[in-house]
Design a protein around this motif. Structure first.
Motif, short mmCIF file in Angstrom:
data_model
loop_
_atom_site.label_atom_id
_atom_site.label_comp_id
_atom_site.label_asym_id
_atom_site.label_seq_id
_atom_site.Cartn_x
_atom_site.Cartn_y
_atom_site.Cartn_z
N LEU A 295 84.38 20.19 27.25
CA LEU A 295 83.77 19.34 28.27
C LEU A 295 82.79 20.14 29.11
CD1 LEU A 295 83.60 16.64 29.76
CD2 LEU A 295 85.58 17.37 31.14
N TRP A 296 83.16 21.36 29.46
CA TRP A 296 82.30 22.25 30.24
C TRP A 296 80.99 22.53 29.51
CZ3 TRP A 296 84.61 27.55 32.25
CH2 TRP A 296 83.71 28.14 33.13
N ARG A 297 81.09 22.85 28.23
CA ARG A 297 79.89 23.11 27.45
C ARG A 297 79.02 21.86 27.35
NH1 ARG A 297 80.22 27.67 23.88
NH2 ARG A 297 78.96 26.54 22.35
N ALA A 298 79.64 20.70 27.18
CA ALA A 298 78.88 19.46 27.10
C ALA A 298 78.12 19.20 28.40
CB ALA A 298 79.82 18.29 26.79
N MET A 299 78.73 19.54 29.55
CA MET A 299 78.06 19.38 30.84
C MET A 299 76.80 20.24 30.91
SD MET A 299 81.44 19.48 33.30
CE MET A 299 80.51 20.44 34.48
N ILE A 300 76.91 21.47 30.42
CA ILE A 300 75.76 22.38 30.50
C ILE A 300 74.64 21.90 29.57
CG2 ILE A 300 74.99 24.76 30.10
CD1 ILE A 300 77.88 25.61 30.84
N TRP A 301 75.02 21.50 28.35
CA TRP A 301 73.99 20.97 27.44
C TRP A 301 73.31 19.76 28.07
CZ3 TRP A 301 71.81 23.62 24.00
CH2 TRP A 301 72.50 24.50 23.16
N ILE B 223 70.17 29.03 25.63
CA ILE B 223 71.10 28.20 26.40
C ILE B 223 72.52 28.45 25.93
CG2 ILE B 223 71.74 25.83 26.98
CD1 ILE B 223 68.78 25.07 26.58
N ARG B 224 72.70 28.60 24.62
CA ARG B 224 74.04 28.84 24.08
C ARG B 224 74.63 30.14 24.61
NH1 ARG B 224 72.68 28.34 19.10
NH2 ARG B 224 72.92 26.08 19.07
N ASN B 225 73.79 31.11 24.89
CA ASN B 225 74.27 32.38 25.45
C ASN B 225 74.93 32.21 26.81
OD1 ASN B 225 73.45 34.04 23.33
ND2 ASN B 225 71.45 34.45 24.23
N THR B 226 74.60 31.14 27.52
CA THR B 226 75.15 30.92 28.86
C THR B 226 76.40 30.04 28.84
OG1 THR B 226 73.87 28.91 29.36
CG2 THR B 226 72.78 31.03 29.74
N MET B 227 76.83 29.63 27.67
CA MET B 227 77.97 28.73 27.56
C MET B 227 79.30 29.48 27.68
SD MET B 227 76.91 25.62 26.89
CE MET B 227 75.36 24.83 26.48
N PRO B 228 80.30 28.87 28.31
CA PRO B 228 81.65 29.43 28.22
C PRO B 228 82.10 29.42 26.76
CG PRO B 228 81.71 27.19 29.09
CD PRO B 228 80.28 27.58 29.02
N ALA B 229 82.79 30.48 26.34
CA ALA B 229 83.09 30.63 24.92
C ALA B 229 84.40 31.37 24.71
CB ALA B 229 81.95 31.38 24.22
N THR B 230 84.90 31.27 23.50
CA THR B 230 86.10 32.03 23.13
C THR B 230 85.75 33.46 22.74
OG1 THR B 230 85.89 31.18 20.87
CG2 THR B 230 87.35 29.98 22.36
#
Length: 539
Positions: free
Chosen positions: A312-318, A286-293
């Motif tokens: 906030l975006w990452r929190a929505m996906i989690w 799931i972490r691989n699909t997160m927006p990241a720096t």
């Protein structure tokens, strides 16, 4: 709101989510072609050119060049033909998008196959489409790797096996079982991962029909599948080993528990048990699909949004995935309370989840591309689990609609954040600035690459052999014989290859045509540059 009105509204929402996901996949055309997509073509798509399978490593001995099992030859011929006529990065990306769209359609087909037109079916479709659209998963789904072929083979097998009873009873059983067997062999031919999904194909054979004739046919099919499974396992485990280079073998052990056990013997198993158990946890995927720096090997540039918005975006996906886990737990509870009336559905869900977990268990490094199969397999398991209870509970629609809303926001953010910078970086073709392991899908500079090679006497002709290439220049020299990939000579995966010039001369190479940035100082001073492409002659 009446039930009919609610049903219509949910159908419209499912259509909107499908349109949004397809748009996200089409935007994936802008995603640069990653090195792994080229490397797999280099390894299993050159049978017509070389008569063998290849490896990017050049020091592993017999494993560097290998003859595939006979049942793999149709796949090798198909892939080699595509290499011969579609040798272009744009073809790679278009193929990836086409396979991703086909997989989405197949997943929806499985939903519609099991569910009549109803509110329940609309809710399942919304959930599937929403989860496939979370984060940057749509961009991972368009990667053209062997995973796509394996995934499509599984979907087709399950679609055949779980066809409506009327279709199974009136259709030709030999054709259905033969098709499932063929699909299993295709999956085994593309990657070791296909072997680990063997239980899916076994389930498909077992669920494909009843009666004395079916039992005999299924027995023969299972014998064929199991025999080819053993052959494929031996082939792939040998391919991933490196007996002639202990340096590279040790590096491979760090990627996969199977290589550790193969090289250290089953005595290494007790020490690996804690790692095996921890590897089954889904959060890395799931972490691989997160927006990241920052992304694995810079396959995407850093997400161009402020850090608070990214958080906030990452929190929505989690939240989407945690809510999905809660839905799955509720479905298991409801199926148990109903005394598991749909046991084939429950079996399919457990087999899919178990296979995904078994593969995850063996992986030390959860590379980004692994998520493109692992997560869709879990989503499909959820589809079958949804059918396990005796009846639909309307309250399950509320969390699904929440997931759909968050997924829609995420897809808008992905397209808005990435479309412009990806187009600006890749529209000129060639290497992509800031993404050293990727290349643009557009404006392939074939003429410039061939002109660069000609400056060192490396001219494409039927007798050209053993030219050293990289991901970009491979397409220009794909029709040459037994080219060498720079990963096996000029990277930290070169094992004990040693001095690259000495290696090339020893193996009859005329020289190298690749990015100037890949050349070590000893070769750079001998190179002739044509823009960012350099050639080096061994003469």
């Amino acid at each position: 709101m009446t039930l009919t009105a609610r049903h219509k509204l949910l159908n419209r929402l499912a259509g909107a989510m499908l349109g949004l996901l397809l748009l996200s996949l089409v935007v994936g055309l802008l995603v640069p072609v990653y090195t792994d997509e080229v490397a797999w073509r280099f390894q299993i798509s050159r049978f017509l050119q070389d008569g063998i399978d290849r490896a990017t490593g050049e020091t592993c001995g017999l494993n560097t060049l290998a003859m595939p099992a006979y049942f793999m030859l149709p796949v090798r011929l198909f892939s080699a033909t595509a290499t011969a006529f579609l040798s272009d990065p744009l073809a790679v990306r278009v193929a990836g998008i086409a396979c991703a769209i086909l997989a989405v359609i197949a997943m929806l087909g499985l939903v519609r196959q099991r569910e009549p037109a109803s509110e329940r079916r609309a809710v399942i479709e919304i959930l599937v489409l929403a989860l496939l659209g979370t984060g940057v998963l749509p961009f991972l789904l368009v990667w053209s790797r062997p995973d796509q072929a394996i995934w499509l083979a599984m979907l087709a097998s399950l679609w055949i096996a779980f066809a409506p009873r009327a279709a199974r009873e009136t259709g030709e059983p030999r054709a259905r079982i033969a098709a499932i067997t063929l699909l299993a062999l295709i999956a085994f031919s593309y990657h070791m991962k296909g072997v680990f999904y063997l239980p899916v194909f076994v389930l498909a054979v077992l669920a494909s029909g009843r009666g004395a004739l079916h039992y005999r046919l299924r027995g023969v099919a299972l014998l064929v599948i199991l025999a080819c499974t053993w052959s494929a396992y031996r082939y792939w485990s040998d391919r991933f080993a490196c007996p002639d280079d202990p340096v590279l073998a040790a590096k491979l052990e760090q990627q996969n528990v199977m290589m550790l056990l193969r090289n250290g013997g089953w005595r290494a198993l007790p020490g690996a048990v804690p790692t095996l158990l921890s590897n089954m946890w889904p959060t890395p995927y799931i972490r691989n699909t997160m927006p990241a720096t920052g992304y694995m090997s810079y396959w995407l540039p850093a997400t161009p949004v402020p850090l608070p918005l990214m958080a906030l975006w990452r929190a929505m996906i989690w939240f989407c995935w945690y809510l999905t886990a809660a839905i799955a737990a509720a479905l298991v509870f409801l199926a148990a309370r109903d005394r598991f009336p749909q046991r084939w559905m429950l079996a399919a869900a457990l087999v899919l989840a178990g296979c995904a977990s078994a593969w995850a268990m063996l992986q030390y490094n959860k590379n980004a591309y692994e998520s493109s199969v692992y997560l869709p397999v879990l989503i499909l398991a959820l589809v079958f689990l949804w059918a396990a209870p005796a009846r639909y509970r309307a309250w399950l629609g509320s969390p699904v609609l929440t997931i759909a809303a968050l997924s829609a926001i995420s897809q808008v953010l992905v397209a808005g954040s990435y479309a412009a910078p990806l187009w600006a970086a890749g529209r000129g073709g060639g290497y992509v600035a800031g993404q050293p392991y990727s290349l643009s899908a557009f404006a392939y500079p074939r003429a410039r690459i061939l002109a660069a090679g000609a400056k060192c006497g490396i001219v494409l002709h039927p007798g050209l052999k053993r030219v050293l290439i990289d991901d970009l220049t491979y397409f220009a020299y794909a029709q040459s014989s037994t080219p060498m990939h720079r990963l096996g000579v000029l990277s930290d995966w070169n094992g004990s290859a040693g001095d690259p010039m000495a290696w090339m001369r020893r193996h009859g190479s005329p020289g190298a045509v690749l990015a100037c940035a890949y050349l070590p100082p000893s070769l750079r001073e001998r190179a002739i540059a044509t823009g960012d492409v350099c050639c080096v002659s061994t003469r």
